[in-house]
Design a protein around this motif. Structure first.
Motif, PDB file in Angstrom:
ATOM      1  N   GLU A  24       0.855  -1.176   0.000  1.00 27.41           N
ATOM      2  CA  GLU A  24       0.000   0.000   0.000  1.00 27.41           C
ATOM      3  C   GLU A  24       0.896   1.233   0.000  1.00 27.41           C
ATOM      4  O   GLU A  24       2.049   1.167   0.426  1.00 27.41           O
ATOM      5  N   THR A  25       0.357   2.349  -0.448  1.00 25.49           N
ATOM      6  CA  THR A  25       1.125   3.592  -0.408  1.00 25.49           C
ATOM      7  C   THR A  25       1.174   4.119   1.024  1.00 25.49           C
ATOM      8  O   THR A  25       0.386   3.704   1.887  1.00 25.49           O
ATOM      9  N   ILE A  26       2.089   5.040   1.250  1.00 28.05           N
ATOM     10  CA  ILE A  26       2.196   5.690   2.555  1.00 28.05           C
ATOM     11  C   ILE A  26       0.871   6.363   2.914  1.00 28.05           C
ATOM     12  O   ILE A  26       0.412   6.279   4.046  1.00 28.05           O
ATOM     13  N   GLN A  27       0.249   7.003   1.942  1.00 33.77           N
ATOM     14  CA  GLN A  27      -1.020   7.684   2.193  1.00 33.77           C
ATOM     15  C   GLN A  27      -2.095   6.700   2.640  1.00 33.77           C
ATOM     16  O   GLN A  27      -2.876   6.984   3.545  1.00 33.77           O
ATOM     17  N   GLU A  28      -2.163   5.548   1.999  1.00 32.79           N
ATOM     18  CA  GLU A  28      -3.168   4.541   2.358  1.00 32.79           C
ATOM     19  C   GLU A  28      -2.941   4.004   3.765  1.00 32.79           C
ATOM     20  O   GLU A  28      -3.891   3.830   4.536  1.00 32.79           O
ATOM     21  N   ILE A  29      -1.691   3.755   4.111  1.00 32.67           N
ATOM     22  CA  ILE A  29      -1.370   3.244   5.451  1.00 32.67           C
ATOM     23  C   ILE A  29      -1.679   4.302   6.499  1.00 32.67           C
ATOM     24  O   ILE A  29      -2.268   3.999   7.546  1.00 32.67           O
ATOM     25  N   ALA A  30      -1.299   5.540   6.232  1.00 33.21           N
ATOM     26  CA  ALA A  30      -1.577   6.632   7.180  1.00 33.21           C
ATOM     27  C   ALA A  30      -3.079   6.781   7.406  1.00 33.21           C
ATOM     28  O   ALA A  30      -3.531   6.971   8.535  1.00 33.21           O
ATOM     29  N   ARG A  31      -3.853   6.682   6.337  1.00 33.71           N
ATOM     30  CA  ARG A  31      -5.313   6.791   6.450  1.00 33.71           C
ATOM     31  C   ARG A  31      -5.869   5.619   7.274  1.00 33.71           C
ATOM     32  O   ARG A  31      -6.743   5.800   8.123  1.00 33.71           O
ATOM     33  N   LYS A  32      -5.340   4.421   7.023  1.00 37.70           N
ATOM     34  CA  LYS A  32      -5.824   3.234   7.729  1.00 37.70           C
ATOM     35  C   LYS A  32      -5.604   3.351   9.239  1.00 37.70           C
ATOM     36  O   LYS A  32      -6.447   2.931  10.033  1.00 37.70           O
ATOM     37  N   TYR A  33      -4.465   3.923   9.636  1.00 39.49           N
ATOM     38  CA  TYR A  33      -4.141   4.046  11.058  1.00 39.49           C
ATOM     39  C   TYR A  33      -4.493   5.417  11.632  1.00 39.49           C
ATOM     40  O   TYR A  33      -4.102   5.758  12.736  1.00 39.49           O
ATOM     41  N   GLU A  34      -5.244   6.205  10.844  1.00 38.97           N
ATOM     42  CA  GLU A  34      -5.754   7.499  11.283  1.00 38.97           C
ATOM     43  C   GLU A  34      -4.648   8.466  11.708  1.00 38.97           C
ATOM     44  O   GLU A  34      -4.793   9.212  12.676  1.00 38.97           O
ATOM     45  N   LEU A  35      -3.547   8.454  10.965  1.00 39.34           N
ATOM     46  CA  LEU A  35      -2.500   9.442  11.182  1.00 39.34           C
ATOM     47  C   LEU A  35      -2.945  10.719  10.474  1.00 39.34           C
ATOM     48  O   LEU A  35      -3.391  10.684   9.332  1.00 39.34           O
ATOM     49  N   LEU A  36      -2.827  11.843  11.138  1.00 42.47           N
ATOM     50  CA  LEU A  36      -3.301  13.092  10.562  1.00 42.47           C
ATOM     51  C   LEU A  36      -2.438  13.564   9.405  1.00 42.47           C
ATOM     52  O   LEU A  36      -2.904  14.284   8.539  1.00 42.47           O
ATOM     53  N   ASN A  37      -1.179  13.175   9.386  1.00 45.60           N
ATOM     54  CA  ASN A  37      -0.267  13.663   8.372  1.00 45.60           C
ATOM     55  C   ASN A  37       0.564  12.494   7.842  1.00 45.60           C
ATOM     56  O   ASN A  37       1.361  11.921   8.576  1.00 45.60           O
ATOM     57  N   PHE A  38       0.392  12.144   6.568  1.00 38.43           N
ATOM     58  CA  PHE A  38       1.114  11.001   6.025  1.00 38.43           C
ATOM     59  C   PHE A  38       2.619  11.237   6.001  1.00 38.43           C
ATOM     60  O   PHE A  38       3.396  10.290   6.014  1.00 38.43           O
ATOM     61  N   SER A  39       3.056  12.500   5.992  1.00 40.13           N
ATOM     62  CA  SER A  39       4.498  12.762   5.968  1.00 40.13           C
ATOM     63  C   SER A  39       5.167  12.310   7.263  1.00 40.13           C
ATOM     64  O   SER A  39       6.361  12.028   7.274  1.00 40.13           O
ATOM     65  N   LEU A  40       4.415  12.211   8.343  1.00 41.94           N
ATOM     66  CA  LEU A  40       4.959  11.686   9.592  1.00 41.94           C
ATOM     67  C   LEU A  40       5.389  10.239   9.395  1.00 41.94           C
ATOM     68  O   LEU A  40       6.504   9.854   9.774  1.00 41.94           O
ATOM     69  N   LEU A  41       4.554   9.432   8.772  1.00 41.45           N
ATOM     70  CA  LEU A  41       4.898   8.044   8.492  1.00 41.45           C
ATOM     71  C   LEU A  41       6.072   7.969   7.519  1.00 41.45           C
ATOM     72  O   LEU A  41       6.979   7.158   7.697  1.00 41.45           O
ATOM     73  N   ALA A  42       6.080   8.814   6.521  1.00 40.89           N
ATOM     74  CA  ALA A  42       7.189   8.839   5.563  1.00 40.89           C
ATOM     75  C   ALA A  42       8.509   9.146   6.276  1.00 40.89           C
ATOM     76  O   ALA A  42       9.544   8.542   5.979  1.00 40.89           O
ATOM     77  N   THR A  43       8.472  10.047   7.248  1.00 38.46           N
ATOM     78  CA  THR A  43       9.666  10.381   8.027  1.00 38.46           C
ATOM     79  C   THR A  43      10.125   9.184   8.845  1.00 38.46           C
ATOM     80  O   THR A  43      11.321   8.882   8.907  1.00 38.46           O
ATOM     81  N   TRP A  44       9.189   8.480   9.472  1.00 43.01           N
ATOM     82  CA  TRP A  44       9.557   7.292  10.243  1.00 43.01           C
ATOM     83  C   TRP A  44      10.230   6.262   9.343  1.00 43.01           C
ATOM     84  O   TRP A  44      11.219   5.642   9.718  1.00 43.01           O
ATOM     85  N   VAL A  45       9.682   6.067   8.153  1.00 44.78           N
ATOM     86  CA  VAL A  45      10.240   5.089   7.213  1.00 44.78           C
ATOM     87  C   VAL A  45      11.665   5.490   6.831  1.00 44.78           C
ATOM     88  O   VAL A  45      12.576   4.665   6.838  1.00 44.78           O
ATOM     89  N   GLU A  46      11.871   6.761   6.531  1.00 43.15           N
ATOM     90  CA  GLU A  46      13.205   7.232   6.150  1.00 43.15           C
ATOM     91  C   GLU A  46      14.216   7.008   7.263  1.00 43.15           C
ATOM     92  O   GLU A  46      15.347   6.604   7.008  1.00 43.15           O
TER      93      GLU A  46
END
Length: 65
Positions: A24-46
């Motif tokens: 799934e894309t970062i946006q899809e995962i962020a939406r699934k886990y109700e993260l307000l900002n998908f860039s937060l997840l992208a930062t964690w991944v980096e």
């Protein structure tokens, strides 16, 4: 003043591992886990990825085809 939301290490690990699977894309995962900002997840991944260059955008935003 609003209190800043914090995420447990287990939650971060779960979401990063899911992102690394690239199903799934970062946006899809962020939406699934109700993260307000998908860039937060992208930062964690980096920051947590053992794969150099993962944060270059190529793997974070796979093209659906």
């Amino acid at each position: 003043m609003r209190k800043r939301k914090t995420y447990s290490t287990g939650f971060k690990t779960k979401t990063v591992l899911e992102a690394l699977q690239e199903r799934e894309t970062i946006q899809e995962i962020a939406r699934k886990y109700e993260l307000l900002n998908f860039s937060l997840l992208a930062t964690w991944v980096e920051h947590e990825s053992p794969h150099p260059g993962l944060g270059d955008g190529h793997h974070l935003y796979p093209v659906r085809g």
